[in-house]
Design a protein around this motif. Sequence first.
Motif, PDB file in Angstrom:
ATOM      1  N   LEU A 239      -3.436  -1.482   5.394  1.00  0.00           N
ATOM      2  CA  LEU A 239      -3.296  -0.032   5.491  1.00  0.00           C
ATOM      3  C   LEU A 239      -3.248   0.321   6.963  1.00  0.00           C
ATOM      4  N   ASP A 240      -2.240   1.050   7.357  1.00  0.00           N
ATOM      5  CA  ASP A 240      -2.265   1.686   8.673  1.00  0.00           C
ATOM      6  C   ASP A 240      -3.187   2.892   8.450  1.00  0.00           C
ATOM      7  N   VAL A 241      -4.434   2.791   8.921  1.00  0.00           N
ATOM      8  CA  VAL A 241      -5.481   3.703   8.435  1.00  0.00           C
ATOM      9  C   VAL A 241      -5.145   5.167   8.690  1.00  0.00           C
ATOM     10  N   ASN A 242      -4.594   5.474   9.859  1.00  0.00           N
ATOM     11  CA  ASN A 242      -4.327   6.890  10.149  1.00  0.00           C
ATOM     12  C   ASN A 242      -3.159   7.438   9.344  1.00  0.00           C
ATOM     13  N   LYS A 243      -2.190   6.586   9.051  1.00  0.00           N
ATOM     14  CA  LYS A 243      -1.041   7.051   8.262  1.00  0.00           C
ATOM     15  C   LYS A 243      -1.281   6.926   6.762  1.00  0.00           C
ATOM     16  N   GLY A 244      -2.234   6.067   6.371  1.00  0.00           N
ATOM     17  CA  GLY A 244      -2.470   5.838   4.944  1.00  0.00           C
ATOM     18  C   GLY A 244      -1.363   5.031   4.274  1.00  0.00           C
ATOM     19  N   VAL A 245      -0.567   4.320   5.078  1.00  0.00           N
ATOM     20  CA  VAL A 245       0.554   3.563   4.501  1.00  0.00           C
ATOM     21  C   VAL A 245       0.127   2.106   4.274  1.00  0.00           C
ATOM     22  N   TYR A 246       0.416   1.596   3.076  1.00  0.00           N
ATOM     23  CA  TYR A 246       0.046   0.228   2.691  1.00  0.00           C
ATOM     24  C   TYR A 246       1.292  -0.664   2.683  1.00  0.00           C
ATOM     25  N   THR A 247       1.223  -1.796   3.373  1.00  0.00           N
ATOM     26  CA  THR A 247       2.342  -2.744   3.425  1.00  0.00           C
ATOM     27  C   THR A 247       1.839  -4.117   3.004  1.00  0.00           C
ATOM     28  N   GLU A 248       2.551  -4.785   2.127  1.00  0.00           N
ATOM     29  CA  GLU A 248       2.090  -6.105   1.693  1.00  0.00           C
ATOM     30  C   GLU A 248       2.284  -7.147   2.797  1.00  0.00           C
ATOM     31  N   TRP A 249       1.303  -8.027   2.905  1.00  0.00           N
ATOM     32  CA  TRP A 249       1.376  -9.083   3.922  1.00  0.00           C
ATOM     33  C   TRP A 249       2.487 -10.075   3.625  1.00  0.00           C
ATOM     34  N   ASP A 250       2.661 -10.398   2.363  1.00  0.00           N
ATOM     35  CA  ASP A 250       3.475 -11.566   2.015  1.00  0.00           C
ATOM     36  C   ASP A 250       4.082 -11.314   0.642  1.00  0.00           C
ATOM     37  N   LYS A 251       5.369 -11.503   0.542  1.00  0.00           N
ATOM     38  CA  LYS A 251       6.075 -11.192  -0.708  1.00  0.00           C
ATOM     39  C   LYS A 251       6.301 -12.426  -1.576  1.00  0.00           C
ATOM     40  N   GLY A 252       5.704 -13.566  -1.215  1.00  0.00           N
ATOM     41  CA  GLY A 252       5.910 -14.793  -1.979  1.00  0.00           C
ATOM     42  C   GLY A 252       4.989 -14.878  -3.195  1.00  0.00           C
ATOM     43  N   PHE A 253       4.961 -16.056  -3.805  1.00  0.00           N
ATOM     44  CA  PHE A 253       4.182 -16.267  -5.030  1.00  0.00           C
ATOM     45  C   PHE A 253       2.703 -16.526  -4.778  1.00  0.00           C
ATOM     46  N   ASP A 254       2.414 -17.056  -3.578  1.00  0.00           N
ATOM     47  CA  ASP A 254       1.077 -17.630  -3.378  1.00  0.00           C
ATOM     48  C   ASP A 254       0.471 -17.124  -2.077  1.00  0.00           C
ATOM     49  N   PHE A 255      -0.196 -16.007  -2.162  1.00  0.00           N
ATOM     50  CA  PHE A 255      -0.843 -15.451  -0.972  1.00  0.00           C
ATOM     51  C   PHE A 255      -1.892 -14.449  -1.409  1.00  0.00           C
ATOM     52  N   TYR A 256      -3.104 -14.556  -0.819  1.00  0.00           N
ATOM     53  CA  TYR A 256      -4.173 -13.618  -1.179  1.00  0.00           C
ATOM     54  C   TYR A 256      -5.319 -13.753  -0.178  1.00  0.00           C
TER      55      TYR A 256
END
Length: 445
Positions: A239-256
Amino acid sequence: MHMKNDFRQKLHLEPVSGWLNDPNGLCFFKGEYHVYFQYSPDSAEGNGIKCWGHWKSPDLLHWRFTGTVLFPDTPDDRDGVYSGCGFVKEDTLYLFYTGNVKEEGDHDYITSGRGANVILVTTKDGHNMSGKRVLLRNTDYPEYCSCHVRDPKVWEENGRYRMVLGARTLDNKGCVLYYRSDDLINWEFEEELRTPNSGYMWECPDEFMLGGHRYLSISPQGLPHEKYFSQNVYSSGYLDVNKGVYTEWDKGFDFYAPQTFEAPDGRRILIGWEGIGDIPYTNPTTSLGWQHCLTIPRELSSGKNGLIMQYPVRELEKLRTDSSPIKSGETVKTELPFEFVGKTGRNFTIILEDILKLEYREDEFSLTFVSDSAGYGRDVRRAKLTECSDVRIIADTSSVEVYLNGGETVMSARMYPADTSAAFSVNGLSGTIYKLDGMEMISDE
Ligand code: FRU
């Protein structure tokens, strides 16, 4: 020549036996990098006792596994030494983690029956631990929280200490809780943060500054699944905390469950679990006695519009040996592990024969397993991209990490080709293939 693949990786930290999940306690301490991790030494399926295992390295390339360093051996953590962080102060490394306790009886373990204690241990050498001290118990969390409160991350800010914990409220909303302290021992509740429609539980929070932005990394559970977003069972992003925008780190099958830390030269480095719990696909190493690995350490930097760029730590380039150019329309025989770095035209296709197809078409990048014998249930993952100017691939013996547009978009996946040689072909782009030496991975056990 065909070399049978034993799936043992050369560039990814993985246990010799047993199960690995989240990276924990990441730090640089007394001249070495320390990587702890959620470890079940006795069960590759992941249903054994949860401990912390420990690797260390002077340079992110030469690694030593020093063993299992934290066991669930007190009443306050008897059902698991769960995830947590490392905080270096003077000559001491402070490790904060969640002690998981499951009470006997008829419980759902969400609203009752579970203890989630924040526990502190200290160490002077990264391996030998002090006694355990409970700092927070469920009664110290806001009353609207369920029993699921965990994964402390601690940092210093303006001369005080702050802690963030992941939580699930009684009405099933994911959120984080902030605590503050003057001495790392006594913690006082500060505030809570949640965003609308963000799932029922946030795990493994991590807060840090990068390029003047405040970011909160979270691993939310319960997000709705879409074509280009939240394609996996659980998501993970910042989360870009001030904007409140959430972006995924990784679009693959295996990431957490990634975690970040600061290297001595000021770089912020991220390591994730190259796996997820409760997946509908499988990993054939399980029957060989181990399961899961961590991602390659990634340097973070600021991109445009508050996006974070991730790129393999520069140390990794030291592992490159031979390099050879490859042009659009060509196919070359490669041996795992290898790296590819390429500049692209408008559309392109990359094929790792009988294993994977990476394709960019009409604003969409996709990673597709062309045969289930390498994917073990993995099919396709997609990213919406208005352009794709460059691609970097790091292919290990049983995983692949794909970095697009300088690391603005990343896809990681486990893959299990039967042998380690594969024909690699490119269309619509050209680049360089590097042979890679492996990292050194020694075990004291
Ligand atoms: C994330 C997680 C954490 C927990 C740990 C237990 O994968 O569920 O929230 O602390 O794993 O192993």
